[in-house]
Design a protein around this motif. Structure first.
Motif, PDB file in Angstrom:
ATOM      1  N   UNK A 105     -17.779   2.518  55.856  1.00 28.19           N
ATOM      2  CA  UNK A 105     -16.909   2.727  54.924  1.00 28.19           C
ATOM      3  C   UNK A 105     -16.420   3.232  56.051  1.00 28.19           C
ATOM      4  N   UNK A 106     -16.103   4.130  57.732  1.00 24.58           N
ATOM      5  CA  UNK A 106     -14.590   4.405  58.088  1.00 24.58           C
ATOM      6  C   UNK A 106     -13.669   2.990  58.435  1.00 24.58           C
ATOM      7  N   UNK A 327     -22.234   6.161  48.120  1.00 29.75           N
ATOM      8  CA  UNK A 327     -21.291   6.649  49.039  1.00 29.75           C
ATOM      9  C   UNK A 327     -19.696   6.860  48.785  1.00 29.75           C
ATOM     10  N   UNK A 328     -18.995   5.613  48.722  1.00 31.82           N
ATOM     11  CA  UNK A 328     -17.731   5.498  48.951  1.00 31.82           C
ATOM     12  C   UNK A 328     -17.175   6.525  47.751  1.00 31.82           C
ATOM     13  N   UNK A 329     -18.226   6.884  46.536  1.00 29.53           N
ATOM     14  CA  UNK A 329     -17.404   7.935  45.619  1.00 29.53           C
ATOM     15  C   UNK A 329     -17.296   9.456  45.641  1.00 29.53           C
ATOM     16  N   UNK A 330     -18.762   9.509  47.482  1.00 28.39           N
ATOM     17  CA  UNK A 330     -18.767  10.785  47.723  1.00 28.39           C
ATOM     18  C   UNK A 330     -18.116  10.640  48.698  1.00 28.39           C
ATOM     19  N   UNK A 331     -17.871  10.905  49.524  1.00 27.66           N
ATOM     20  CA  UNK A 331     -18.262  10.530  51.772  1.00 27.66           C
ATOM     21  C   UNK A 331     -16.423   9.725  51.253  1.00 27.66           C
ATOM     22  N   UNK A 332     -15.343  10.208  52.265  1.00 31.91           N
ATOM     23  CA  UNK A 332     -13.916  10.254  51.982  1.00 31.91           C
ATOM     24  C   UNK A 332     -13.905   9.189  53.492  1.00 31.91           C
ATOM     25  N   UNK A 333     -13.249   7.985  53.242  1.00 34.86           N
ATOM     26  CA  UNK A 333     -13.291   6.826  54.992  1.00 34.86           C
ATOM     27  C   UNK A 333     -13.019   7.672  56.110  1.00 34.86           C
ATOM     28  N   UNK A 351     -25.182   9.109  54.324  1.00 35.85           N
ATOM     29  CA  UNK A 351     -26.223   8.959  53.058  1.00 35.85           C
ATOM     30  C   UNK A 351     -26.181  11.139  52.772  1.00 35.85           C
ATOM     31  N   UNK A 352     -26.043  11.310  54.630  1.00 36.34           N
ATOM     32  CA  UNK A 352     -26.965  12.757  54.882  1.00 36.34           C
ATOM     33  C   UNK A 352     -25.430  13.166  54.572  1.00 36.34           C
TER      34      UNK A 352
END
Length: 591
Positions: A105-106, A327-333, A351-352
């Protein structure tokens, strides 16, 4: 087909010369004592004695002897439908998904991880369908590891088999150390790491000394926990995206606009970022092929393996694509928590992060338990896969015959002991050089999964070509891959392109700073594969480059009744299926 060269037998009865020999050897070693006079302790000791098999016909060719040896292996069939179903669904859910997806994701952003996992997922579907087709037809010791010798080239098969064996041999100590690191999440002092390594080592060894049944039951439990966890996250993630969390507020696709869908200042950087995802995705899918390896120890491969192989579709769609989309909708890269954490640390798990940043506390402990279970699951699978591969290599004459030792309980005893002894390398965790040792061990098998899957696709392509060249058809197969011949062609092309992309990344890594050490850390397994291939060519003086389709042995070791009877059964099953409602036919196609 002649009786002296093939096993043609009814229904799903044991291979002649395997189970029969087991029964005869058991009787001969009881000294004709009555069952009451033999103590339980004596039975336990006798169970470790080697199964005796009848001598093979000396007139068989070397290739036929290899096929016969793996086909009549006395591994016992203890894996049931529920075992294979859960191994297929949850077998590859592990740290690659829970933690490795954070790195992806990063570097690639929310769109990049969907592209990377999506493309890899379609490829894996084709691979598992191909291995399912061949494993149902040839449920032999070593499973798909024997197909390259039969359908491609003996030297290439030798190289691929050793590469696959090394992959799992190295993974076991790596995963045991990873498990001990995972425990540190709860504040366990590092000086106790070897103590936890010892504990997890004993757990994995004990499970595998119960044979295939022990492995199946453990994986059933491990996979069930992982599946429940991912399912729970999907439900919770949908609630959070829709604004139902403690902090409220509709989220939707806001993070795709700011900071963006794919990081990078230009198209070249964005493309390279997406390419880095492929290896992470491949790592997360490692183990998908285990349903094919387990075919020789499955009660009814024809009925069980097709459904288990098809479950890969649901795993890809539901567990990977949907969860990673959330995950991509909830955590910015660019979230700082994605940077610098351990590869097995729950703090680095997207996930955490997704749940903590939206107002829910306490979950990291639950996820860390699941990560620990996932790591132990991979270690457990490693002992199973490595020991069976070692046994198959010995049966093919590529290792000393002692590695083909299978006891009366169907356990590959010597291969399992060797694998467990090598796993003692995990105690190097207390050394200051631990990182260097394990990074190079991992480099030895870093691309092994990709080479294995490429080998499976090529084997399936050549198998179908052999059927056509010899005037045969897929009508004589109990199960055919829904992806078919062209699915394997697609899988092979995709894997070839991924290997090229990985070479590009290894030479010119994202962000610059390439070096020889970084290249070999990423690509060492390729020259190792070539070394095995060349060694076998010289050792066996095998100067042929491939086996011609018309010369392939596609009969020895086949699990068939009678081809005409089989065709009638398959035609009848298709007729019954055609009479069912449309929704039922769709369900059966995918499941």
């Amino acid at each position: 087909m002649s009786e002296d060269k093939n096993f043609v037998y009814a229904k799903e009865e044991p291979v002649p010369g395997a189970q029969d020999s087991y029964e005869m050897s058991s009787e001969s070693n009881k000294d004709h004592s009555s069952p009451k006079s033999v103590s339980a302790w004596q039975d336990f000791k006798d169970s470790f004695k080697r199964v005796k098999l009848e001598e093979m016909d000396p007139n068989l060719t070397e290739a036929e002897k290899i096929a016969m040896a793996t086909a009549r292996s006395p591994l016992q069939r203890h894996l049931k439908n529920r075992h294979l179903q859960m191994i297929a669904i949850g077998g590859a859910i592990g740290t690659g998904l829970f933690v490795g997806s954070g790195t992806a994701l990063r570097t690639a952003g929310p769109a990049g991880i969907l592209i990377g996992w999506g493309l890899m997922g379609t490829m894996i579907y084709c691979v598992v369908m191909a291995v399912g087709e061949m494993a149902v037809a040839y449920p032999v010791s070593g499973g798909f590891t024997t197909f390259a010798v039969r359908f491609l080239d003996e030297s290439l098969g030798f190289a691929l088999n050793y590469n696959y064996m090394l992959q799992w041999l190295v993974v076991i100590p790596l995963e045991l150390v990873a498990a001990s690191i995972t425990v540190n999440f709860w504040g366990t002092p590092p000086r106790y790491r070897d103590g936890f390594v010892a504990l997890f080592y004993v757990v994995v060894v004990v499970i595998n000394f119960f044979g295939a049944k022990g492995y199946g039951e453990a994986e059933f439990v491990f996979s069930l926990i992982k599946v429940v966890t991912v399912t729970g996250f999907i439900i919770l993630g949908i609630v959070l995206v829709c604004g139902g969390g403690p902090e409220g507020g509709y989220i939707g696709g806001a993070l795709w606009n700011n900071p963006g869908a794919i990081p990078g200042a230009n198209a070249g950087q964005r493309f390279k970022g997406v390419c880095t995802v492929f290896v992470t995705a491949a790592f997360s899918f490692s183990g998908s092929e285990l349903v094919g390896l387990a075919s020789a120890e499955t009660e009814n491969p024809r009925k069980v393996l097709p459904g288990a192989a098809k479950q890969v579709f649901w795993r890809i769609c539901l567990f990977y694509i949907i969860s990673l989309c959330l995950v991509g909708l909830l955590v910015p890269y660019n979230d700082e928590n994605l940077i610098g954490a351990s590869s097995v640390d729950a703090a680095a798990s997207p996930f955490v992060i997704a749940i903590k940043t939206h107002g829910i506390r306490g979950l990291p402990h639950v996820i860390n338990v699941v990560i620990l279970i996932s790591v132990l699951s991979v270690g457990n699978s490693g002992v199973f896969a490595c020991s069976r591969t070692l046994t198959a290599l010995a049966e093919q004459g590529y290792l000393p015959k002692i590695f083909a030792y299978i006891d009366r309980k169907g356990r590959p005893l010597v291969a399992t002991v060797f694998t467990c002894v090598f796993a003692l390398l995990s105690f190097i965790a207390a050394s200051d050089k631990e990182g260097d040792v394990f990074s190079w061990l991992l480099a030895l098998s870093g691309l092994s999964a990709l080479f294995t899957w490429l080998g499976i696709c090529l084997c399936h392509i050549r198998f179908r070509r052999a059927l056509a060249a010899q005037g045969r058809s897929t009508d004589e197969l109990a199960f055919t891959s829904p992806a078919g011949y062209w699915g394997s062609v697609y899988g092979a092309v995709m894997l070839f392109l991924i290997l090229i992309a990985q070479f590009w990344i290894a030479v010119w890594p994202l962000g610059g700073g390439g070096s020889a050490e970084a290249f070999f850390n990423a690509y060492l397994s390729f020259p190792v594969l070539i070394a095995f291939y060349v060694f076998h060519k010289i050792w066996k003086r095998n100067w042929t480059w491939f086996i011609r389709a018309k010369d392939m042995d596609i009969d020895t070791g086949r699990r068939v009744v009678d081809i005409d009877v089989l065709r009638e059964e398959v035609a009848e099953e298709k007729s019954v299926l055609a009479s069912k409602p449309f929704y039922y036919r769709v369900w059966k196609f995918w499941c």
